[in-house]
Design an enzyme around this catalytic site. Structure first.
Site, PDB file in Angstrom:
ATOM      1  CB  VAL A   1      45.243  41.139  36.966  1.00 15.13           C
ATOM      2  CG1 VAL A   1      44.072  41.206  37.929  1.00 15.13           C
ATOM      3  CG2 VAL A   1      46.413  41.986  37.463  1.00 15.13           C
ATOM      4  CE  LYS A   2      42.739  31.883  36.568  1.00 16.50           C
ATOM      5  NZ  LYS A   2      43.140  30.657  37.261  1.00 16.50           N
ATOM      6  CB  VAL A   3      39.451  39.657  35.875  1.00 21.96           C
ATOM      7  CG1 VAL A   3      38.160  40.383  36.165  1.00 21.96           C
ATOM      8  CG2 VAL A   3      40.659  40.548  36.172  1.00 21.96           C
TER       9      VAL A   3
END
Ligand code: G3P
Length: 218
Positions: free
Chosen positions: A86-88
């Site tokens: 998950v890219k945050v």
């Protein structure tokens, strides 16, 4: 060093995978839009299609910028496939969310990192990857590669396990210099990877070998 491809284009991903050197994929909302992928179901299906090509490490970016929204979207993305990271974004609620995802065993890639202080925060929150954008720093007259060096040094000082993922890598010298510095990963377009193949002396030498073989063998 791991090679990731920075695209949402399935044929580029397949080509890099077929070369046998691909360790993962990074995407972002701009790259998804470039491929014309829009709408919740199509976006989810596209991430699944990417996961079906590669062995691991598919970064899928959240759109929400508030903690609850990031958590909701991130959990949904993580459910697509075990290969999803998950890219945050590097914002306050993003850091809190990275800490939460880490406690839940969900891998994260902290994106839009432009300083070593931001990278330190990402590591303390437990990010699996931190993504400093070196090309965009170079664009504004800062030294992107120096940032990679600084982050590698800081992480080494304290033994952080967060991997330094050099992003916004624009050309082969970026990639090679990242390798010299000790970046854990680079992500770049397909042509940066395939350009590594090229050397005029290789072409000249091969032409000579084939010509000599033909002369001797008819
Ligand atoms: O991984 C981040 C990357 O997509 C940004 O690259 O070339 O748009 O600065 P660029």
């Amino acid at each position: 060093m791991k090679f990731f491809i920075d695209t949402a284009n399935l044929s580029d991903i397949q080509e890099a995978y077929d070369l046998g050197v691909l360790d993962g994929v990074t995407t972002n909302p701009s790259l998804m839009a470039k491929e014309g992928i829009a709408g919740h179901d199509k976006v989810m299906a596209h991430y699944k299609a990417i996961c079906n090509i590669v062995d691991d490490n598919v970064s899928a970016e959240v759109i929400a910028t508030d903690f609850d929204g990031i958590i909701k979207e991130g959990k949904e993305l993580a459910k697509i496939d075990d290969k999803i990271v998950v890219k945050v974004p590097m914002i306050k609620d993003g850091v809190k969310a990275i800490k939460y995802f880490t406690s839940e065993g969900i891998r994260t890639n902290c994106t839009l990192v432009f300083s070593s202080g931001q990278a330190l925060l990402a590591a303390k929150a437990g990010a699996s990857y931190v993504s400093p954008f070196i090309g965009r720093l170079d664009d504004v007259g800062s030294d992107g590669l120096q940032l990679i060096q600084d982050i590698v040094d800081i992480y080494d000082n304290y033994g952080y396990i967060t991997e330094v993922l050099a992003a916004s890598v624009r050309h082969t010298m970026h990639l090679i210099q990242c390798a010299e510095i000790g970046a854990d990963v680079v992500t770049c377009p397909l042509n940066v990877i395939t350009s590594l193949l090229n050397h005029p002396l290789t072409d000249k030498g091969l032409a000579q070998f084939l010509a000599d073989h033909k002369k001797a063998n008819g």
